[in-house]
Design a protein around this motif. Structure first.
Motif, mmCIF file in Angstrom:
data_model
loop_
_atom_site.group_PDB
_atom_site.id
_atom_site.type_symbol
_atom_site.label_atom_id
_atom_site.label_comp_id
_atom_site.label_asym_id
_atom_site.label_seq_id
_atom_site.Cartn_x
_atom_site.Cartn_y
_atom_site.Cartn_z
ATOM 1 N N ASN A 106 4.416 5.710 -6.068
ATOM 2 C CA ASN A 106 3.780 5.404 -7.353
ATOM 3 C C ASN A 106 4.309 4.102 -7.953
ATOM 4 O O ASN A 106 4.433 3.970 -9.183
ATOM 5 N N PRO A 132 3.667 0.247 -8.698
ATOM 6 C CA PRO A 132 2.488 -0.615 -8.813
ATOM 7 C C PRO A 132 2.615 -1.905 -8.023
ATOM 8 O O PRO A 132 3.710 -2.426 -7.800
ATOM 9 N N GLU A 133 1.473 -2.427 -7.601
ATOM 10 C CA GLU A 133 1.431 -3.610 -6.747
ATOM 11 C C GLU A 133 2.107 -4.811 -7.388
ATOM 12 O O GLU A 133 2.841 -5.541 -6.719
ATOM 13 N N ASP A 189 2.571 2.214 -3.323
ATOM 14 C CA ASP A 189 1.684 2.904 -4.251
ATOM 15 C C ASP A 189 1.474 4.350 -3.821
ATOM 16 O O ASP A 189 1.608 5.283 -4.626
ATOM 17 N N LYS A 223 0.827 -1.210 0.000
ATOM 18 C CA LYS A 223 0.000 0.000 0.000
ATOM 19 C C LYS A 223 0.861 1.260 0.000
ATOM 20 O O LYS A 223 0.603 2.205 -0.768
ATOM 21 N N HIS A 283 3.489 10.457 -5.143
ATOM 22 C CA HIS A 283 2.115 10.127 -5.513
ATOM 23 C C HIS A 283 1.116 10.748 -4.547
ATOM 24 O O HIS A 283 -0.079 10.687 -4.771
#
Length: 356
Positions: free
Chosen positions: A236, A238-239, A232, A229, A289
């Motif tokens: 930024n 991605p999982e 992200d 979490k 992000h």
């Protein structure tokens, strides 16, 4: 690597002096905070350590709660004064039996009520001024008598005593848990590390250098869920990239004390994220992000070491980078004159319960 010691970097995070752990009493003037009186009498690790001013406020709360107090105070006889009278002193604080019997839901509700009341009344304004509406997990010893009357802990993270607002944890000297990740590119002498600078609007350590990704573990979440979490939200990333490449590398423990004297025993679950080569279709460059990160810089190892010596970094993040440098062979017994002490200070026993 230079032989200039990184011990001061670690000591900036591990501030509380070493002290005899249970069954010994905590150092003066701190008082242990337990789930039950039986836990104290059995010399189990306390939930946390209480400052004298916190103890006084807790007694004020109880004075207004009769006949259903939240806490009880175990008073010892102390030492006799010049007249031969014994000055009674509080040896520990523990929860009222009826509160404990209500389980973690009742414990959480009653603790939340007190924290919110203190916040509204301006008690402990510095820690409670950073109110997050975010719950942290408070753990008790698996041997606690509270678990004998309730459900016995079984499984990972099952010795949860109750959740508590993040901002209130330091008031009671309770352990907190987080995740820290170092994202890097290359190997050996070519390695570079992504180092962010915190937003100048952050409530804590504004504008300081930070770990690539870091955050506290919200109650009910696992360390891995938390780091995915945070990757992200803060960088930024991605999982799918994180889950494919992230590596759990252990835990660090240290005992921080805030500038205003609140105790913060802390444990961080540590992760490495070796990023794919920059010419790979998988490659993603870390980027801000949310409003917590101002910018990212890709530092060489010598640049990172200089940043650590420059005291421009959030203290616990500096400790995490020292661990990274040790694990990747940049800091060794041959180059670091305080290698053993650094290793001990990054993995000290905190004297409070850990998740099982």
């Amino acid at each position: 690597m230079t032989s200039r010691s990184l011990l001061s970097v670690v000591e900036a995070a591990d501030v509380f002096p070493s002290y005899p752990l249970p069954p010994s009493a905590p150092p003066a003037p701190y008082v242990p905070f337990h789930l039950t009186l039986a836990d104290h009498l059995a010399h189990l690790p306390p939930l946390g350590l209480l400052r004298p001013d916190v103890l006084r406020e807790m007694k004020k709360v109880v004075a207004t709660q009769s006949p259903e107090p939240l806490w009880e105070f175990y008073e010892g006889e102390g030492k006799p004064d010049e007249t031969g009278n014994f000055n009674r002193k509080t040896e520990c604080v523990y929860f009222d039996e009826k509160v404990v019997e209500g389980g973690k839901e009742v414990l959480a509700k009653r603790m939340a009520e007190v924290a919110q009341k203190w916040r509204e009344e301006g008690v402990f304004p510095l820690p409670l001024g950073g109110w997050r509406n975010e719950l942290y997990s408070i753990y008790a010893s698996p041997q606690s008598s509270a678990f004998k009357s309730l459900s016995k802990p079984s499984g990972t993270f099952s010795n949860l005593a109750f959740p508590l607002e993040r901002a209130a944890c330091a008031i009671f000297g309770l352990a907190t848990f987080g995740v820290h990740l170092t994202a890097y590119e290359g190997e050996g002498e070519d390695m570079k590390v992504w180092v962010p600078r915190r937003s100048k609007t952050k409530a804590t350590w504004p504008g300081r250098l930070d770990n690539s990704v870091a955050g506290g573990i919200t109650s009910g979440m696992t360390p891995l869920e938390t780091i995915v979490k945070e990757c992200d939200e803060e960088a930024n990333l991605p999982e799918d990239l994180v889950r494919k490449h992230v590596k759990a590398t252990g835990v660090l423990s240290y005992f921080y004390v805030t500038d205003d004297g609140y105790l913060q025993p802390e444990v961080e679950y540590i992760y490495d994220l070796p990023l794919p080569p920059s010419d790979s279709p998988e490659y993603v460059k870390p980027a801000p992000h949310d409003d917590e990160v101002e910018s990212f810089a890709l530092m060489t190892i010598p640049e990172l070491v200089e940043a650590l010596h420059g005291h421009d970094m959030k203290p616990n993040c500096g400790l995490v980078y020292v661990d990274f440098l040790v694990r990747h062979g940049f800091v060794t017994p041959e180059t670091e004159p305080n290698f053993m002490e650094i290793s001990w200070k990054m993995h000290r026993k905190l004297g409070v319960p850990m998740p099982m």
